[in-house]
Design a protein around this motif. Structure first.
Motif, PDB file in Angstrom:
ATOM      1  N   TRP A 251       0.757  -1.145   0.137  1.00 54.13           N
ATOM      2  CA  TRP A 251       0.107   0.263   0.111  1.00 54.13           C
ATOM      3  C   TRP A 251       0.724   1.224   0.156  1.00 54.13           C
ATOM      4  CZ3 TRP A 251       0.332   3.441   4.099  1.00 54.13           C
ATOM      5  CH2 TRP A 251       0.977   2.905   5.468  1.00 54.13           C
ATOM      6  N   GLN A 252       2.081   1.303   0.372  1.00 48.17           N
ATOM      7  CA  GLN A 252       2.671   2.599   0.530  1.00 48.17           C
ATOM      8  C   GLN A 252       3.149   3.134  -0.801  1.00 48.17           C
ATOM      9  OE1 GLN A 252       5.712   2.071   3.704  1.00 48.17           O
ATOM     10  NE2 GLN A 252       4.238   1.720   5.312  1.00 48.17           N
ATOM     11  N   VAL A 253       3.844   2.296  -1.622  1.00 51.76           N
ATOM     12  CA  VAL A 253       4.084   2.777  -3.042  1.00 51.76           C
ATOM     13  C   VAL A 253       2.869   3.395  -3.723  1.00 51.76           C
ATOM     14  CG1 VAL A 253       3.967   0.517  -4.200  1.00 51.76           C
ATOM     15  CG2 VAL A 253       5.674   2.393  -4.917  1.00 51.76           C
ATOM     16  N   VAL A 254       1.771   2.504  -3.676  1.00 50.82           N
ATOM     17  CA  VAL A 254       0.340   2.826  -4.144  1.00 50.82           C
ATOM     18  C   VAL A 254       0.052   4.252  -3.761  1.00 50.82           C
ATOM     19  CG1 VAL A 254      -1.976   2.512  -4.745  1.00 50.82           C
ATOM     20  CG2 VAL A 254      -0.123   0.660  -4.607  1.00 50.82           C
ATOM     21  N   LEU A 255       0.020   4.570  -2.425  1.00 53.06           N
ATOM     22  CA  LEU A 255      -0.259   5.828  -1.850  1.00 53.06           C
ATOM     23  C   LEU A 255       0.759   6.717  -2.203  1.00 53.06           C
ATOM     24  CD1 LEU A 255      -2.329   6.422   0.480  1.00 53.06           C
ATOM     25  CD2 LEU A 255      -0.451   6.553   1.932  1.00 53.06           C
ATOM     26  N   PHE A 256       1.799   6.717  -2.348  1.00 59.04           N
ATOM     27  CA  PHE A 256       3.028   7.630  -2.964  1.00 59.04           C
ATOM     28  C   PHE A 256       2.731   7.869  -4.139  1.00 59.04           C
ATOM     29  CE2 PHE A 256       7.019   9.810  -3.797  1.00 59.04           C
ATOM     30  CZ  PHE A 256       7.147  10.445  -2.585  1.00 59.04           C
ATOM     31  N   SER A 267      -3.580  15.492   3.321  1.00 58.27           N
ATOM     32  CA  SER A 267      -3.469  15.120   4.633  1.00 58.27           C
ATOM     33  C   SER A 267      -3.651  13.672   4.973  1.00 58.27           C
ATOM     34  CB  SER A 267      -4.164  16.003   5.624  1.00 58.27           C
ATOM     35  OG  SER A 267      -5.416  15.555   5.311  1.00 58.27           O
ATOM     36  N   GLY A 268      -3.527  13.358   6.110  1.00 58.96           N
ATOM     37  CA  GLY A 268      -3.903  11.851   6.608  1.00 58.96           C
ATOM     38  C   GLY A 268      -5.320  11.698   6.396  1.00 58.96           C
ATOM     39  N   HIS A 269      -6.107  12.606   6.427  1.00 59.25           N
ATOM     40  CA  HIS A 269      -7.626  12.646   6.255  1.00 59.25           C
ATOM     41  C   HIS A 269      -8.004  12.501   4.634  1.00 59.25           C
ATOM     42  CE1 HIS A 269      -8.420  13.899  10.240  1.00 59.25           C
ATOM     43  NE2 HIS A 269      -7.632  14.935  10.118  1.00 59.25           N
ATOM     44  N   THR A 296     -10.080   9.128  11.793  1.00 60.55           N
ATOM     45  CA  THR A 296     -10.372   7.667  11.745  1.00 60.55           C
ATOM     46  C   THR A 296      -9.036   7.024  12.101  1.00 60.55           C
ATOM     47  OG1 THR A 296      -9.936   7.563   9.629  1.00 60.55           O
ATOM     48  CG2 THR A 296     -12.335   7.995  10.096  1.00 60.55           C
ATOM     49  N   ARG A 297      -9.090   5.942  12.363  1.00 58.31           N
ATOM     50  CA  ARG A 297      -7.549   5.077  12.581  1.00 58.31           C
ATOM     51  C   ARG A 297      -6.908   5.018  11.533  1.00 58.31           C
ATOM     52  NH1 ARG A 297     -11.164   2.112  15.750  1.00 58.31           N
ATOM     53  NH2 ARG A 297     -10.822   1.829  18.013  1.00 58.31           N
ATOM     54  N   THR A 298      -7.602   5.022  10.265  1.00 58.50           N
ATOM     55  CA  THR A 298      -6.755   4.839   8.679  1.00 58.50           C
ATOM     56  C   THR A 298      -5.948   6.141   8.799  1.00 58.50           C
ATOM     57  OG1 THR A 298      -8.217   3.334   8.128  1.00 58.50           O
ATOM     58  CG2 THR A 298      -6.936   4.785   6.491  1.00 58.50           C
ATOM     59  N   ALA A 299      -6.563   7.500   8.959  1.00 62.30           N
ATOM     60  CA  ALA A 299      -6.293   8.644   8.717  1.00 62.30           C
ATOM     61  C   ALA A 299      -4.965   8.824   9.814  1.00 62.30           C
ATOM     62  CB  ALA A 299      -7.213   9.561   9.108  1.00 62.30           C
ATOM     63  N   ALA A 300      -5.179   8.619  11.155  1.00 60.51           N
ATOM     64  CA  ALA A 300      -3.956   8.603  11.926  1.00 60.51           C
ATOM     65  C   ALA A 300      -2.895   7.695  11.462  1.00 60.51           C
ATOM     66  CB  ALA A 300      -4.383   7.924  13.365  1.00 60.51           C
ATOM     67  N   ALA A 301      -3.035   6.511  10.928  1.00 61.00           N
ATOM     68  CA  ALA A 301      -1.989   5.580  10.361  1.00 61.00           C
ATOM     69  C   ALA A 301      -1.327   6.606   9.061  1.00 61.00           C
ATOM     70  CB  ALA A 301      -2.565   4.208  10.074  1.00 61.00           C
ATOM     71  N   LEU A 302      -1.987   7.210   8.432  1.00 56.36           N
ATOM     72  CA  LEU A 302      -1.593   7.498   7.363  1.00 56.36           C
ATOM     73  C   LEU A 302      -0.675   9.056   7.684  1.00 56.36           C
ATOM     74  CD1 LEU A 302      -3.895   7.066   4.246  1.00 56.36           C
ATOM     75  CD2 LEU A 302      -2.080   5.651   5.162  1.00 56.36           C
ATOM     76  N   GLN A 303      -1.260   9.501   8.611  1.00 55.65           N
ATOM     77  CA  GLN A 303      -0.728  11.003   9.147  1.00 55.65           C
ATOM     78  C   GLN A 303       0.512  10.466   9.731  1.00 55.65           C
ATOM     79  OE1 GLN A 303      -2.021  13.721   8.598  1.00 55.65           O
ATOM     80  NE2 GLN A 303      -1.121  15.311  10.081  1.00 55.65           N
ATOM     81  N   ILE A 304       0.645   9.428  10.325  1.00 54.24           N
ATOM     82  CA  ILE A 304       2.222   8.850  10.913  1.00 54.24           C
ATOM     83  C   ILE A 304       3.144   8.552   9.886  1.00 54.24           C
ATOM     84  CG2 ILE A 304       3.124   6.934  12.123  1.00 54.24           C
ATOM     85  CD1 ILE A 304       0.711   6.764  13.806  1.00 54.24           C
TER      86      ILE A 304
END
Length: 347
Positions: A251-256, A267-269, A296-304
């Motif tokens: 998921w990280q390379v897809v997100l980037f 933002s994470g949101h 949300t927990r997903t938003a928090a994880a992505l913010q990190i």
């Protein structure tokens, strides 16, 4: 021991497979200063039995039926007739088996029942009770965490990490993704030629499997999956990062690919909203619950994750803002700039 109890026990001991139906289990716990009474759902269990013995004697305890499964798991089954299994026995069973269920025949005639009736009763959830099942404790913990999450403000527990904490690479999956690069390049060209809008592209990506998504991201960014950078293979610190509890390569390379190149702030949101649709199989644990400050927990994880990438030199942000409130912007306007950075960065 009645004829009924002995018959049911022996029938269980003959079985090669046993299916315990879905159970709704009442639970009670203390959290945030209150007593909560609720239920958890325990999925159906199928036991493929390699070995069975009635009245197996252990040092402290003797279950009605003892099983060893094809998974090597050690299981106990109790038949309830005169009275329920006492807690003291359950504690002793806990030391010798990983799971224990109770089957209730207390309302049936002591003289016994036939095999046909017995088979019919097995599918009745009301006759089953879990005495030991880790899923109950796990689900109860999840309920407690849910209450804490919805009644507290999310805050970063540790400073962002400047050097990625790298997980072992998923070499087989990345090799498969590399074999899919020709397909991925063709799909990207097709989406571009058809002038597919971002919403349609997001849904299209969500319909692909995890390996093909990685192939698409690597094709778009211009590097081979087998050479995936540590920046896209890092574990996250934090109690609630299980919201994206899959291997980071997926998921990280897809997100980037989506957020790390160009000029748009995010933002994470905003990333979480996109990820729920573009990678639904990576965010299936997300239920939409928000902390009191809107995460949300997903938003928090992505913010990190984004905060890590910022201190690692992969993103920019307004550093005057608190970590939880930061919005980010790409450091690279073109994929060639990313590849140049990766080429000279020691990982």
């Amino acid at each position: 021991m009645t004829l009924l109890h002995a018959f049911v026990r022996d029938e269980f001991a003959k079985m090669k497979q046993l299916v315990i139906p879905v159970k709704i289990v009442p639970v009670q716990f203390e959290e945030i200063g209150k007593t909560w009474n609720t239920t958890v759902q325990v999925p159906a269990e199928t036991w493929n039995i390699a070995f069975a013995e009635a009245e197996r004697r252990f040092e402290e305890v003797q279950p009605d039926v003892y099983y060893e499964l094809d998974t090597q798991a050690k299981i106990a089954l109790e038949v309830r007739y005169a009275h329920a299994v006492e807690e003291a026995k359950v504690e002793k069973l806990r030391r010798v088996v990983s799971m224990c269920a109770e089957f209730d025949v207390s309302d049936l005639p002591a003289a016994g029942i036939g095999s046909v009736d017995f088979e019919r009763l097995l599918s009745d959830p009301a006759r089953w009770k879990w005495l030991l099942n880790g899923r109950i404790a796990w689900e109860t913990t999840r309920l407690k965490e849910e209450l804490r999450w919805k009644n507290s403000s999310w805050r970063l527990k540790a400073r962002p990490i400047s050097i990625p904490n790298v997980l072992t690479k998923a070499a087989v999956k990345l090799k498969k993704a590399e074999s899919r690069l020709p397909w991925a390049r063709l799909q990207l060209a097709k989406l571009k030629a058809e002038k597919t809008d971002p919403t349609e592209s997001m849904h299209w990506l969500g319909a692909q499997d995890k390996v093909d998504r990685v192939a698409v991201a690597c094709a778009a960014l211009g590097f081979a999956p087998t050479a995936l950078s540590d920046f896209f293979n890092q574990s996250l610190e934090g109690k609630n990062v299980w919201a994206v509890g899959h291997h980071p390569y997926s998921w990280q390379v897809v997100l980037f690919m989506k957020f790390g190149i160009g000029y748009k702030q995010f933002s994470g949101h905003t990333a979480a909203d996109w990820m729920l649709i573009a990678m639904p199989d990576r965010t299936e644990m997300e239920n939409g619950s928000k902390s009191t400050n809107g995460f949300t927990r997903t938003a928090a994880a992505l913010q990190i994750y984004f905060l890590n990438l910022e201190v690692q030199g992969m993103l920019d942000s307004d550093k005057t803002q608190p970590l939880e409130n930061r919005t980010f912007k790409p450091r690279f306007s073109r994929t060639s700039e990313l590849r140049e950075f990766l080429a000279v960065t020691v990982q």
